[in-house]
Design a protein around this motif. Structure first.
Motif, PDB file in Angstrom:
ATOM      1  N   ASN A  64       3.536  17.496 -24.634  1.00  0.00           N
ATOM      2  CA  ASN A  64       3.365  17.785 -23.205  1.00  0.00           C
ATOM      3  C   ASN A  64       2.036  18.491 -22.947  1.00  0.00           C
ATOM      4  O   ASN A  64       1.334  18.193 -21.976  1.00  0.00           O
ATOM      5  N   VAL A  65       1.684  19.438 -23.816  1.00  0.00           N
ATOM      6  CA  VAL A  65       0.415  20.156 -23.683  1.00  0.00           C
ATOM      7  C   VAL A  65      -0.750  19.181 -23.823  1.00  0.00           C
ATOM      8  O   VAL A  65      -1.697  19.201 -23.025  1.00  0.00           O
ATOM      9  N   ARG A  66      -0.683  18.312 -24.816  1.00  0.00           N
ATOM     10  CA  ARG A  66      -1.744  17.325 -25.021  1.00  0.00           C
ATOM     11  C   ARG A  66      -1.877  16.414 -23.794  1.00  0.00           C
ATOM     12  O   ARG A  66      -2.982  16.120 -23.338  1.00  0.00           O
ATOM     13  N   GLY A  67      -0.744  15.974 -23.252  1.00  0.00           N
ATOM     14  CA  GLY A  67      -0.760  15.141 -22.047  1.00  0.00           C
ATOM     15  C   GLY A  67      -1.407  15.858 -20.879  1.00  0.00           C
ATOM     16  O   GLY A  67      -2.162  15.257 -20.102  1.00  0.00           O
ATOM     17  N   HIS A  68      -1.136  17.152 -20.753  1.00  0.00           N
ATOM     18  CA  HIS A  68      -1.746  17.936 -19.681  1.00  0.00           C
ATOM     19  C   HIS A  68      -3.273  17.964 -19.834  1.00  0.00           C
ATOM     20  O   HIS A  68      -4.001  17.766 -18.860  1.00  0.00           O
ATOM     21  N   PHE A  69      -3.752  18.206 -21.058  1.00  0.00           N
ATOM     22  CA  PHE A  69      -5.195  18.201 -21.299  1.00  0.00           C
ATOM     23  C   PHE A  69      -5.796  16.841 -20.935  1.00  0.00           C
ATOM     24  O   PHE A  69      -6.843  16.766 -20.299  1.00  0.00           O
ATOM     25  N   LEU A  70      -5.137  15.778 -21.344  1.00  0.00           N
ATOM     26  CA  LEU A  70      -5.663  14.434 -21.059  1.00  0.00           C
ATOM     27  C   LEU A  70      -5.719  14.165 -19.558  1.00  0.00           C
ATOM     28  O   LEU A  70      -6.696  13.599 -19.058  1.00  0.00           O
ATOM     29  N   ARG A  71      -4.685  14.564 -18.826  1.00  0.00           N
ATOM     30  CA  ARG A  71      -4.668  14.342 -17.371  1.00  0.00           C
ATOM     31  C   ARG A  71      -5.710  15.194 -16.662  1.00  0.00           C
ATOM     32  O   ARG A  71      -6.385  14.738 -15.749  1.00  0.00           O
ATOM     33  N   GLN A  72      -5.842  16.455 -17.081  1.00  0.00           N
ATOM     34  CA  GLN A  72      -6.740  17.379 -16.384  1.00  0.00           C
ATOM     35  C   GLN A  72      -8.209  17.194 -16.756  1.00  0.00           C
ATOM     36  O   GLN A  72      -9.083  17.345 -15.908  1.00  0.00           O
ATOM     37  N   PHE A  73      -8.474  16.887 -18.040  1.00  0.00           N
ATOM     38  CA  PHE A  73      -9.855  16.887 -18.517  1.00  0.00           C
ATOM     39  C   PHE A  73     -10.319  15.540 -19.054  1.00  0.00           C
ATOM     40  O   PHE A  73     -11.486  15.377 -19.385  1.00  0.00           O
ATOM     41  N   GLY A  74      -9.404  14.594 -19.218  1.00  0.00           N
ATOM     42  CA  GLY A  74      -9.771  13.303 -19.777  1.00  0.00           C
ATOM     43  C   GLY A  74      -9.987  13.356 -21.274  1.00  0.00           C
ATOM     44  O   GLY A  74     -10.417  12.392 -21.890  1.00  0.00           O
ATOM     45  N   SER A  75      -9.691  14.492 -21.882  1.00  0.00           N
ATOM     46  CA  SER A  75      -9.863  14.686 -23.318  1.00  0.00           C
ATOM     47  C   SER A  75      -8.890  15.755 -23.769  1.00  0.00           C
ATOM     48  O   SER A  75      -8.359  16.507 -22.954  1.00  0.00           O
ATOM     49  N   SER A  76      -8.669  15.826 -25.066  1.00  0.00           N
ATOM     50  CA  SER A  76      -7.736  16.800 -25.614  1.00  0.00           C
ATOM     51  C   SER A  76      -8.307  17.355 -26.904  1.00  0.00           C
ATOM     52  O   SER A  76      -9.012  16.643 -27.634  1.00  0.00           O
ATOM     53  N   PRO A  77      -8.031  18.637 -27.204  1.00  0.00           N
ATOM     54  CA  PRO A  77      -8.539  19.174 -28.465  1.00  0.00           C
ATOM     55  C   PRO A  77      -7.889  18.468 -29.657  1.00  0.00           C
ATOM     56  O   PRO A  77      -6.770  17.988 -29.559  1.00  0.00           O
ATOM     57  N   GLN A  78      -8.612  18.407 -30.746  1.00  0.00           N
ATOM     58  CA  GLN A  78      -8.062  17.842 -31.983  1.00  0.00           C
ATOM     59  C   GLN A  78      -7.345  18.913 -32.788  1.00  0.00           C
ATOM     60  O   GLN A  78      -6.484  18.610 -33.592  1.00  0.00           O
ATOM     61  N   GLN A  79      -7.734  20.173 -32.598  1.00  0.00           N
ATOM     62  CA  GLN A  79      -7.174  21.294 -33.339  1.00  0.00           C
ATOM     63  C   GLN A  79      -6.697  22.371 -32.385  1.00  0.00           C
ATOM     64  O   GLN A  79      -7.182  22.457 -31.254  1.00  0.00           O
ATOM     65  N   VAL A  80      -5.777  23.200 -32.875  1.00  0.00           N
ATOM     66  CA  VAL A  80      -5.341  24.396 -32.156  1.00  0.00           C
ATOM     67  C   VAL A  80      -5.155  25.511 -33.176  1.00  0.00           C
ATOM     68  O   VAL A  80      -5.013  25.261 -34.377  1.00  0.00           O
ATOM     69  N   ASP A  81      -5.180  26.731 -32.694  1.00  0.00           N
ATOM     70  CA  ASP A  81      -4.738  27.868 -33.493  1.00  0.00           C
ATOM     71  C   ASP A  81      -3.298  28.136 -33.075  1.00  0.00           C
ATOM     72  O   ASP A  81      -2.922  27.870 -31.925  1.00  0.00           O
ATOM     73  N   MET A  82      -2.490  28.642 -34.000  1.00  0.00           N
ATOM     74  CA  MET A  82      -1.085  28.872 -33.682  1.00  0.00           C
ATOM     75  C   MET A  82      -0.653  30.222 -34.237  1.00  0.00           C
ATOM     76  O   MET A  82      -1.030  30.596 -35.350  1.00  0.00           O
TER      77      MET A  82
END
Length: 124
Positions: A69-87
């Motif tokens: 869901n987070v990745r989908g949000h990035f794609l909708r808002q920015f047209g791109s998504s990070p490849q990595q995250v910190d957790m």
């Protein structure tokens, strides 16, 4: 910082990697309120709190769904998504985060910080 590229206009934007904060459902996402406030005050990045339920496997599946869901949000808002995250993960949710890190279908985990996770003698 990671570079996000817009597919439409070629715009490049350098931003900090998102931090996904994972906690057990019973303790909820309010556990991360102080860290969230710090991120807002310092503009240090984006904190995404997620609560997982069930055991390790169910928690991991829940984590995968939420992260998709987070990745989908990035794609909708920015047209791109990070490849990595910190957790960062607390308690038994840390075991789910570790399992996610080994299977990682959505984001690669750059850094994983476990707080109070019962990792001794745990094979993941």
């Amino acid at each position: 910082p990671e570079v996000y590229k817009s597919q439409e206009d070629g715009l490049k934007l350098r931003v900090a990697l998102p931090v996904i904060a994972v906690s057990p459902e019973r303790s909820g996402v309010r556990r991360w309120q102080a860290l969230h406030d710090h991120f807002l005050e310092t503009s240090a990045g984006l904190l995404i709190p997620i609560a997982t339920g069930g055991g390790i496997v169910q928690g991991t599946l829940s984590l995968v769904r939420e992260i998709e869901n987070v990745r989908g949000h990035f794609l909708r808002q920015f047209g791109s998504s990070p490849q990595q995250v910190d957790m960062v993960a607390y308690g038994f949710a840390g075991l789910s985060a570790r399992l996610y890190g080994h299977t990682s279908p959505v984001f690669e985990i750059r850094r994983l910080l476990l707080l109070g996770a019962p990792t001794l003698a745990t094979i993941v």
